[in-house]
Write an enzyme that holds these catalytic residues in place. Structure first.
Site, PDB file in Angstrom:
ATOM      1  N   GLU A  93       0.834  -1.185   0.000  1.00 35.38           N
ATOM      2  CA  GLU A  93       0.000   0.000   0.000  1.00 35.38           C
ATOM      3  C   GLU A  93       0.873   1.241   0.000  1.00 35.38           C
ATOM      4  O   GLU A  93       1.941   1.273   0.628  1.00 35.38           O
ATOM      5  CB  GLU A  93      -0.935  -0.023   1.199  1.00 35.38           C
ATOM      6  N   CYS A 108       3.593   8.682   0.451  1.00 39.55           N
ATOM      7  CA  CYS A 108       4.140   7.818   1.505  1.00 39.55           C
ATOM      8  C   CYS A 108       4.325   6.442   0.907  1.00 39.55           C
ATOM      9  O   CYS A 108       3.367   5.861   0.385  1.00 39.55           O
ATOM     10  CB  CYS A 108       3.163   7.776   2.676  1.00 39.55           C
ATOM     11  N   CYS A 115       5.785  -6.235   8.143  1.00 44.14           N
ATOM     12  CA  CYS A 115       6.843  -5.668   8.983  1.00 44.14           C
ATOM     13  C   CYS A 115       7.109  -6.609  10.151  1.00 44.14           C
ATOM     14  O   CYS A 115       6.179  -7.164  10.735  1.00 44.14           O
ATOM     15  CB  CYS A 115       6.424  -4.299   9.505  1.00 44.14           C
ATOM     16  N   CYS A 119       5.290  -3.348  16.389  1.00 36.87           N
ATOM     17  CA  CYS A 119       4.747  -2.231  17.181  1.00 36.87           C
ATOM     18  C   CYS A 119       3.265  -2.500  17.444  1.00 36.87           C
ATOM     19  O   CYS A 119       2.518  -2.834  16.517  1.00 36.87           O
ATOM     20  CB  CYS A 119       4.939  -0.906  16.453  1.00 36.87           C
ATOM     21  N   CYS A 122       0.146  -0.837  15.447  1.00 39.70           N
ATOM     22  CA  CYS A 122       0.330  -0.693  14.005  1.00 39.70           C
ATOM     23  C   CYS A 122      -0.192  -1.923  13.271  1.00 39.70           C
ATOM     24  O   CYS A 122       0.131  -3.063  13.623  1.00 39.70           O
ATOM     25  CB  CYS A 122       1.813  -0.499  13.694  1.00 39.70           C
ATOM     26  N   GLY A 165       6.639  -1.514   6.768  1.00 40.12           N
ATOM     27  CA  GLY A 165       8.025  -1.975   6.878  1.00 40.12           C
ATOM     28  C   GLY A 165       8.956  -1.011   7.577  1.00 40.12           C
ATOM     29  O   GLY A 165       8.633   0.157   7.787  1.00 40.12           O
ATOM     30  N   GLU A 166      10.103  -1.545   7.981  1.00 40.42           N
ATOM     31  CA  GLU A 166      11.164  -0.760   8.625  1.00 40.42           C
ATOM     32  C   GLU A 166      12.254  -0.511   7.573  1.00 40.42           C
ATOM     33  O   GLU A 166      13.017  -1.434   7.220  1.00 40.42           O
ATOM     34  CB  GLU A 166      11.708  -1.541   9.829  1.00 40.42           C
ATOM     35  N   SER A 197      12.088   7.087   7.611  1.00 39.34           N
ATOM     36  CA  SER A 197      11.659   6.925   8.993  1.00 39.34           C
ATOM     37  C   SER A 197      12.187   5.614   9.568  1.00 39.34           C
ATOM     38  O   SER A 197      12.317   4.629   8.848  1.00 39.34           O
ATOM     39  CB  SER A 197      10.130   6.916   9.014  1.00 39.34           C
ATOM     40  N   SER A 220      10.775   7.215  15.059  1.00 44.26           N
ATOM     41  CA  SER A 220       9.511   6.892  15.715  1.00 44.26           C
ATOM     42  C   SER A 220       9.804   6.544  17.164  1.00 44.26           C
ATOM     43  O   SER A 220      10.155   5.404  17.474  1.00 44.26           O
ATOM     44  CB  SER A 220       8.857   5.702  15.030  1.00 44.26           C
ATOM     45  N   LEU A 221       9.641   7.496  18.045  1.00 43.51           N
ATOM     46  CA  LEU A 221      10.019   7.289  19.447  1.00 43.51           C
ATOM     47  C   LEU A 221       8.835   6.737  20.243  1.00 43.51           C
ATOM     48  O   LEU A 221       8.936   5.736  20.916  1.00 43.51           O
ATOM     49  CB  LEU A 221      10.540   8.608  20.039  1.00 43.51           C
ATOM     50  N   HIS A 222       7.751   7.439  20.214  1.00 48.13           N
ATOM     51  CA  HIS A 222       6.481   7.018  20.810  1.00 48.13           C
ATOM     52  C   HIS A 222       6.466   6.958  22.347  1.00 48.13           C
ATOM     53  O   HIS A 222       5.397   6.755  22.934  1.00 48.13           O
ATOM     54  CB  HIS A 222       6.002   5.669  20.265  1.00 48.13           C
ATOM     55  N   ASN A 296      -4.557   6.330  15.433  1.00 46.53           N
ATOM     56  CA  ASN A 296      -5.600   5.910  14.492  1.00 46.53           C
ATOM     57  C   ASN A 296      -5.974   4.468  14.814  1.00 46.53           C
ATOM     58  O   ASN A 296      -5.114   3.594  14.851  1.00 46.53           O
ATOM     59  CB  ASN A 296      -5.084   5.986  13.050  1.00 46.53           C
ATOM     60  N   CYS A 343      -1.782   6.919   9.395  1.00 45.11           N
ATOM     61  CA  CYS A 343      -0.615   6.308  10.016  1.00 45.11           C
ATOM     62  C   CYS A 343      -1.009   5.108  10.863  1.00 45.11           C
ATOM     63  O   CYS A 343      -1.923   5.182  11.670  1.00 45.11           O
ATOM     64  CB  CYS A 343       0.096   7.323  10.896  1.00 45.11           C
TER      65      CYS A 343
HETATM   66  S1  SF4 Z   1       5.165   1.314  13.152  1.00 45.06           S
HETATM   67 FE1  SF4 Z   1       6.607   1.016  11.421  1.00 45.06          FE
HETATM   68  S2  SF4 Z   1       8.270  -0.258  12.348  1.00 45.06           S
HETATM   69 FE2  SF4 Z   1       6.479  -0.398  13.743  1.00 45.06          FE
HETATM   70  S3  SF4 Z   1       5.361  -2.249  13.045  1.00 45.06           S
HETATM   71 FE3  SF4 Z   1       4.465  -0.484  11.968  1.00 45.06          FE
HETATM   72  S4  SF4 Z   1       5.530  -0.413  10.000  1.00 45.06           S
HETATM   73 FE4  SF4 Z   1       6.775  -1.680  11.378  1.00 45.06          FE
END
Ligand code: SF4
Length: 358
Positions: A93, A108, A115, A119, A122, A165-166, A197, A220-222, A296, A343
């Site tokens: 996507e 994006c 991934c 997280c 996500c 993905g990372e 990112s 991406s700290l969060h 979200n 996101c």
């Molecule tokens: S936030 Fe980014 S790194 Fe974390 S699971 Fe989702 S896609 Fe992967």
């Protein structure tokens, strides 16, 4: 069959040479391909300046693209999510976002199918990692987005690697794709219009810094502390907040690019006044910008936890504390949530129902 997006100028020169043709055709061929509206079909690239024998060889050996748009969902706010089917299998996507300036749009892109990072908030990680995307498959997301923007009377002016993905776990392909997307004579988007990112993979940040691409970095700290972060970002066990922030500072010192800190606000998890103060402490003397992202909804996370977006007043208080400490901070506008293109919502789905929470 390989696609033109699989090549950079050097590798196409080598291929042409191996086929017995002049390597000097490679640059012109790729320039015409990237300049053609929408990326073009192979026939459109086969200009009169190419001999008949080379044209025949190209028709037989190379295709223009290796992907197609299987589904397209348009949000009421103009965000467009594309599900792109790939010849090598699978789908990704990718999202086009209308920009604040008339006539522009931001894109994006995804770097992997699925991934492995896990997280908890996500959707992209729910089915784990299927595979890394090839550089050409990433480039094609850019071409589809550029075409989609043009159809809307807009110009694609920036690109973020915040889809599925990372990126640091597929960095060779990400770097190769960026060189084609941004490079002069090819995609020509421009280095400074690209952001990569990461969920905080420290060696990846170092490699990106050493690649001299002049792109932006988003982290991406969060959460501002390891205990909270490890509950929602499993890689937090491997890479500690202090190590990630130190890598971000080195990136800024070496490249001059100010990193963005991405922070998804989850009610009762990371949205307290104390956590806002801790985040401000972490950013003392560091010119990073903070993007606050209201969560979200994706349903229960991998752990089974159900997250909520904090109340408006609580999110505003978090922002106020950061700004009182002179941290440059903003809310990221939620876009495309009605078609699950916001996101954290990205996944390979054909129904209206795909993103890295950053
Ligand atoms: S936030 Fe980014 S790194 Fe974390 S699971 Fe989702 S896609 Fe992967």
């Amino acid at each position: 069959m390989r696609a033109l997006t699989d090549y950079d100028v050097e590798s196409l020169e080598i291929e042409l040479g191996a086929w017995g043709f002049k390597p000097t055709h490679a640059r012109n061929l790729l320039q015409s391909f990237y300049a053609a509206p929408g990326g073009s079909e192979i026939e459109q690239v086969l200009g009169r300046n190419l001999g008949l024998a080379l044209q025949a060889k190209l028709r037989e050996s190379v295709c223009a693209r290796q992907s197609k748009v299987d589904h397209r969902h348009e949000s009421t706010d103009g965000t467009i999510k594309l599900l792109i089917g790939l010849n090598r299998g699978g789908a990704v996507e990718t999202v086009l976002m209308p920009w604040y300036h008339p006539g522009r749009a931001a894109g994006c892109v995804s770097s992997q199918i699925g991934c492995a990072m896990g997280c908890d908030f996500c959707a992209s990680t729910r089915r784990g990692l299927e595979r890394d995307l090839e550089a050409g498959e990433i480039v094609e997301q850019f071409l589809h987005l550029r075409q989609c923007a043009a159809e809307k009377g807009r110009r694609l002016t920036s690109l973020v690697f915040m889809g599925m993905g990372e990126p640091m776990h597929n960095l060779d392909n990400v770097i190769a794709a960026i060189r084609r997307i941004a490079g002069p004579g090819l995609g020509m988007l421009g280095w400074k219009h690209i952001t990569v990112s990461t969920v905080g993979i420290v060696p990846g940040i170092e490699r990106l810094m050493d690649a001299d691409l002049n792109v932006h970095l988003a982290i991406s700290l969060h959460a501002p502390d390891d205990a909270t972060r490890q509950k929602i970002v499993p890689t937090g066990k491997r890479w500690k907040v202090a190590d990630i922030m130190a890598a971000g500072r080195r990136f800024e010192a070496k490249t001059g690019r100010i990193p963005t800190i991405e922070y998804t606000l989850l009610a009762g998890v990371n949205d307290s006044e104390e956590q806002a103060v801790l985040l401000a402490d972490l950013l003392e003397g560091f010119r990073a910008h903070v993007n606050l992202i209201p969560y979200n909804s994706i349903g229960p996370g991998l752990s089974g936890a159900v997250y909520r977006k904090p109340e408006e007043a609580r999110m505003n208080r978090f922002l106020e504390i950061l700004r009182a400490r002179r941290v440059v901070a903003h809310f990221r506008r939620t876009r495309g949530d009605d078609v699950n293109a916001a996101c954290g919502q990205l996944r390979e789905m054909t129904q209206v129902s795909i993103l890295h929470q950053t």
